[in-house]
Motif scaffolding. Sequence first.
Motif, PDB file in Angstrom:
ATOM      1  N   SER A  99       1.043  -1.267  -0.007  1.00  0.00           N
ATOM      2  CA  SER A  99      -0.093   0.075  -0.087  1.00  0.00           C
ATOM      3  C   SER A  99       0.839   1.188   0.048  1.00  0.00           C
ATOM      4  CB  SER A  99      -0.958  -0.011   1.090  1.00  0.00           C
ATOM      5  OG  SER A  99      -1.900  -1.127   1.292  1.00  0.00           O
ATOM      6  N   ASP A 100       2.060   0.947   0.253  1.00  0.00           N
ATOM      7  CA  ASP A 100       3.127   2.282   0.714  1.00  0.00           C
ATOM      8  C   ASP A 100       3.710   2.108  -0.790  1.00  0.00           C
ATOM      9  OD1 ASP A 100       4.734   4.210   0.891  1.00  0.00           O
ATOM     10  OD2 ASP A 100       5.910   3.247   2.602  1.00  0.00           O
ATOM     11  N   ILE A 101       3.075   2.987  -1.846  1.00  0.00           N
ATOM     12  CA  ILE A 101       3.672   2.800  -3.161  1.00  0.00           C
ATOM     13  C   ILE A 101       4.865   3.719  -3.338  1.00  0.00           C
ATOM     14  CG2 ILE A 101       1.477   2.004  -4.088  1.00  0.00           C
ATOM     15  CD1 ILE A 101       0.939   4.916  -5.145  1.00  0.00           C
ATOM     16  N   LEU A 102       5.189   4.466  -2.360  1.00  0.00           N
ATOM     17  CA  LEU A 102       6.269   5.421  -2.355  1.00  0.00           C
ATOM     18  C   LEU A 102       7.606   4.689  -1.656  1.00  0.00           C
ATOM     19  CD1 LEU A 102       7.115   8.332  -3.157  1.00  0.00           C
ATOM     20  CD2 LEU A 102       6.560   9.106  -0.893  1.00  0.00           C
ATOM     21  N   TYR A 103       7.364   4.284  -0.502  1.00  0.00           N
ATOM     22  CA  TYR A 103       8.696   3.626   0.127  1.00  0.00           C
ATOM     23  C   TYR A 103       8.612   2.136   0.501  1.00  0.00           C
ATOM     24  CZ  TYR A 103      10.634   8.329  -0.005  1.00  0.00           C
ATOM     25  OH  TYR A 103      11.421   9.349  -0.464  1.00  0.00           O
ATOM     26  N   GLY A 153      10.611   3.020   7.120  1.00  0.00           N
ATOM     27  CA  GLY A 153      10.631   4.319   7.969  1.00  0.00           C
ATOM     28  C   GLY A 153      11.841   5.201   7.581  1.00  0.00           C
ATOM     29  N   LYS A 154      12.942   4.423   7.529  1.00  0.00           N
ATOM     30  CA  LYS A 154      14.216   5.323   7.358  1.00  0.00           C
ATOM     31  C   LYS A 154      14.099   6.397   6.159  1.00  0.00           C
ATOM     32  CE  LYS A 154      17.416   2.392   9.565  1.00  0.00           C
ATOM     33  NZ  LYS A 154      18.531   1.062   9.409  1.00  0.00           N
ATOM     34  N   LYS A 155      13.423   5.792   4.972  1.00  0.00           N
ATOM     35  CA  LYS A 155      13.196   6.487   3.888  1.00  0.00           C
ATOM     36  C   LYS A 155      12.399   7.691   3.837  1.00  0.00           C
ATOM     37  CE  LYS A 155      14.958   3.565   0.193  1.00  0.00           C
ATOM     38  NZ  LYS A 155      16.295   4.348  -0.037  1.00  0.00           N
ATOM     39  N   TRP A 156      11.241   7.324   4.855  1.00  0.00           N
ATOM     40  CA  TRP A 156      10.113   8.278   5.030  1.00  0.00           C
ATOM     41  C   TRP A 156      10.780   9.506   5.987  1.00  0.00           C
ATOM     42  CZ3 TRP A 156       5.557   9.772   3.091  1.00  0.00           C
ATOM     43  CH2 TRP A 156       4.802   8.889   2.441  1.00  0.00           C
ATOM     44  N   ARG A 157      11.570   9.104   6.814  1.00  0.00           N
ATOM     45  CA  ARG A 157      12.189  10.151   7.802  1.00  0.00           C
ATOM     46  C   ARG A 157      13.058  11.097   6.934  1.00  0.00           C
ATOM     47  NH1 ARG A 157      15.128   6.969  11.486  1.00  0.00           N
ATOM     48  NH2 ARG A 157      17.130   7.147  10.396  1.00  0.00           N
ATOM     49  N   LYS A 158      13.612  10.530   5.853  1.00  0.00           N
ATOM     50  CA  LYS A 158      14.555  11.205   4.962  1.00  0.00           C
ATOM     51  C   LYS A 158      13.797  12.152   4.242  1.00  0.00           C
ATOM     52  CE  LYS A 158      18.750   8.277   4.113  1.00  0.00           C
ATOM     53  NZ  LYS A 158      19.644   7.731   3.146  1.00  0.00           N
TER      54      LYS A 158
END
Length: 557
Positions: free
Chosen positions: A191-195, A199-204
């Motif tokens: 469902s998270d088609i971005l990352y 979580g590390k990439k979302w933080r970036k």
Amino acid sequence: MKFTNIKKGIAALTVGGLLFSCQDLTEIDKNPNSPEDVSSNYIMTYVLSNTGKTFFSLGRDGSKIGAAMQYMQAGTNEGAAVINQYAWTQESWNGYYEILRNNQLIYDKGIKENNRFFQAIALTMRSAVFGLLTDLYGDIPYTESLKASSGLFFPKYDEQAVVYKGIMTDLKQAVTLLNSLESKDAVNPTSDILYKGDGKKWRKLANSLRLRYALRLSDKRSEMSALGVNIQTEFTEASADAFTSNSDDASMAFVGASADNSAPGGPLNSPNPNFLLKPGQPFVNKLIALNDPRLQRWIQPVQRKWDTKVTKETTVTVKNSYGESYSVVYVPTTATNVDTSLYVGLPVGLAITQAVAYNKGNDATAYNNERNPYISFLHERYRKNTDTYVPMNIITYSEVEFILAEAALAGSFGATDAEGHYKKAIRASMDKAGVFTASYDYEKYYAQPLVSYASASNKLERIMEQKWLSSWFGIESWFDWRRTGFPALKAGDVAQFGKALPIRYMYPSPNQDPSYLTNYNSAVERLGSTNYIPSGQSKDHPYAKMWLIQGTSKPWN
């Protein structure tokens, strides 16, 4: 305008394809269609994909921003008023608030279930979309928006500084949440088609957006400080954990399976291939002058090329650096008023009669106006449902490196090595464009006097020019130009309001409810008048200055 109403039949359900099983009809107190019963995973897919499409559509061929930044021009009368003349009209924001309504459901459910990951994703996307809204319009409904369920249908337009404060606060909170994730704080990777649930990439991403907005607010540091936001601190903290490679990009690909998930220019959305939009001459000529390999990724050669070295029409097979072949007819000429380049852009702001006939010289053949063979077409990838080099970008690593380069040049954000960041930024853009799939000597490109940081007399202009090139069909270049005045683009002769480019979107047509009008009029009154707004016209105008650039001489006085 009731942009806070929860849309009936929430759009996220259709995206997720959620099916409900039969239930005991005696359980009449349970509504299976109620938003609170929908998994955040389904809604997240909707929020991410529609945010990506929104960013993409704002900069694509045919868009207002794409035209303002002279990435393209209209070669026929269709769309010319907006694209070539900058006769911008009122712009709806319903789509933005629909994304935000759905995103709020993710956040609320994240609070209810104590899921920090969903909370952080929602805060990050909220910041991206609200940031986009205020960047485009100025003051917007913010603190009182998304509250229709509480009976608040006509929220006030918050001052832009308040919106930016909220964005910076939300992004910082998102980083804090992402730093404290536990195993129970999970999202569905599909469902998270971005990352894919990383979580590390979302933080970036959250930190990279903090960098974008800290730089955006660099001329308003004192005003933001008065609101409790230290721009210097925000930038320094965020730069320690922002994007470090293209693999971090907040970028999504078009699937290309249906009209909803395909690129706007592909046959599923555009049955008639779009040839009326031509690459802009300033952009094409700059790429040619730099011998920039990205030109061949984005633009096609002309079909008929004027040439002083042939004595009769000669058909030549031209192969670019990526192995793509084109059949080009070399046409003899001795004229000095035609462009003999293999790649030819359309000059900015020509009258339509001139645009249609541009570069045809003495060729009296009646070509279709859209298919003037003496002007380049956009690359065929912009007429496909999906293509590797036509992604939806929210923010990229290349942009982050350009931000760090500019900050290091300014010397006030703790960043250092402006040239190093500048060089990495260009390389990242080229890598994203697939330049290095062919044998290419980047160092040779960088050493050119018109590219090299060291050889630039105006280093800020040099950075912003390359950022403009790297932002091809993106929107960040318009926000950067508005803030810095670079690149030094000029309006054409048919520009409706004089020799200047527009600087904001007009608000949607105001609802006539007295409460709405009061809020709308207050926001318009806070806009700054300029000499490009005709006497007697409202300040709700494309040439009015929003707070962000008031008190500056940028991009023009």
